[in-house]
Motif scaffolding. Structure first.
Motif, short mmCIF file in Angstrom:
data_model
loop_
_atom_site.label_atom_id
_atom_site.label_comp_id
_atom_site.label_asym_id
_atom_site.label_seq_id
_atom_site.Cartn_x
_atom_site.Cartn_y
_atom_site.Cartn_z
N PRO A 63 -3.56 2.57 -2.82
CA PRO A 63 -4.67 1.84 -2.19
C PRO A 63 -5.13 0.61 -2.98
O PRO A 63 -5.49 -0.40 -2.37
CB PRO A 63 -5.78 2.88 -2.09
CG PRO A 63 -5.40 3.99 -2.97
CD PRO A 63 -3.93 3.93 -3.15
N ALA A 64 -5.13 0.67 -4.29
CA ALA A 64 -5.62 -0.48 -5.07
C ALA A 64 -4.70 -1.69 -4.88
O ALA A 64 -5.17 -2.81 -4.64
CB ALA A 64 -5.71 -0.12 -6.54
N THR A 118 -7.77 -6.33 3.47
CA THR A 118 -8.24 -5.52 2.34
C THR A 118 -8.52 -4.09 2.80
O THR A 118 -8.08 -3.13 2.17
CB THR A 118 -9.51 -6.14 1.72
OG1 THR A 118 -9.21 -7.46 1.29
CG2 THR A 118 -9.99 -5.32 0.54
N TYR A 145 -6.18 -0.73 1.76
CA TYR A 145 -6.82 0.41 1.11
C TYR A 145 -6.68 1.67 1.96
O TYR A 145 -6.37 2.75 1.45
CB TYR A 145 -8.29 0.10 0.85
CG TYR A 145 -8.96 1.14 0.00
CD1 TYR A 145 -8.74 1.19 -1.38
CD2 TYR A 145 -9.80 2.08 0.56
CE1 TYR A 145 -9.34 2.15 -2.16
CE2 TYR A 145 -10.41 3.05 -0.21
CZ TYR A 145 -10.18 3.08 -1.57
OH TYR A 145 -10.77 4.04 -2.35
N ALA A 200 0.84 -1.20 0.00
CA ALA A 200 0.00 0.00 0.00
C ALA A 200 0.87 1.25 0.00
O ALA A 200 0.55 2.23 -0.67
CB ALA A 200 -0.94 -0.01 1.20
N ALA A 230 -5.09 -3.09 -1.35
CA ALA A 230 -6.31 -3.87 -1.18
C ALA A 230 -6.21 -5.23 -1.85
O ALA A 230 -6.62 -6.25 -1.28
CB ALA A 230 -7.51 -3.09 -1.74
#
Length: 168
Positions: free
Chosen positions: A48-49, A78, A82, A43, A52
């Motif tokens: 964030p993607a 997850t 994120y 992260a 996650a």
């Protein structure tokens, strides 16, 4: 394809290390949570993607390998990946100590969230004091491991990025 292969290798390696080497090496009864460390590191490195996706893949792999209730770790990681990725948008001047602090804080909060969800689902029967102690010690353990693991993950992530060809 490279990214998927990298993520698979990193998750499998972390799970093997956590179940073999770090299963017996404990710090006052707590062990490191390598999936938390990986999720927070990705992260930090990629946003964030990626945090996650890493959290979900690592959490599901850990849940199935360690015969834990399915989905609690995946949900926790997850959301953690994120959130840490989003948090980096608000940090103006990063420092070399930032990954250590984010891993420690993220591990602590993630462990507490995992305990809360497990308690609400009837899967956890420990005291609140014990949960806080384990969360704090796991956070310290992960903070100690971060300077060793983070540079390796950064190199691997930079090496697996696709290179675009510039044309004039």
């Amino acid at each position: 394809m490279r990214r998927t292969l990298l993520l698979t290798v990193v998750i499998v390696t972390a799970l093997l290390l956590q179940t073999t080497v770090f299963a017996d090496v404990r710090l006052l009864g707590a062990r490191p949570e390598l999936m938390f460390l990986l999720t927070i590191s990705f992260a930090i490195l990629e946003g964030p993607a990626s945090g996650a996706v890493t959290g979900f893949a690592g959490g599901m792999a850990q849940d199935f390998l360690l015969d834990q209730p399915k989905g609690i770790t995946a949900l926790t990681l997850t959301l953690l990946g994120y959130t840490v990725g989003l948090l980096l948008q608000y940090i103006v001047s990063p420092s070399p100590v930032l990954p250590v602090l984010l891993v420690a804080g993220g591990t602590f909060v993630g462990e507490l969230f995992y305990g809360l969800v497990a308690f609400l689902l009837g899967q956890l029967d420990v005291t609140t004091l014990y949960l806080f102690r384990v969360a704090a010690l796991s956070a310290v353990y992960n903070a100690i491991l971060t300077p060793l693991v983070y540079p390796v993950l950064r190199r691997a992530a930079e090496g697996s990025r696709s290179r675009k060809v510039m044309r004039w």
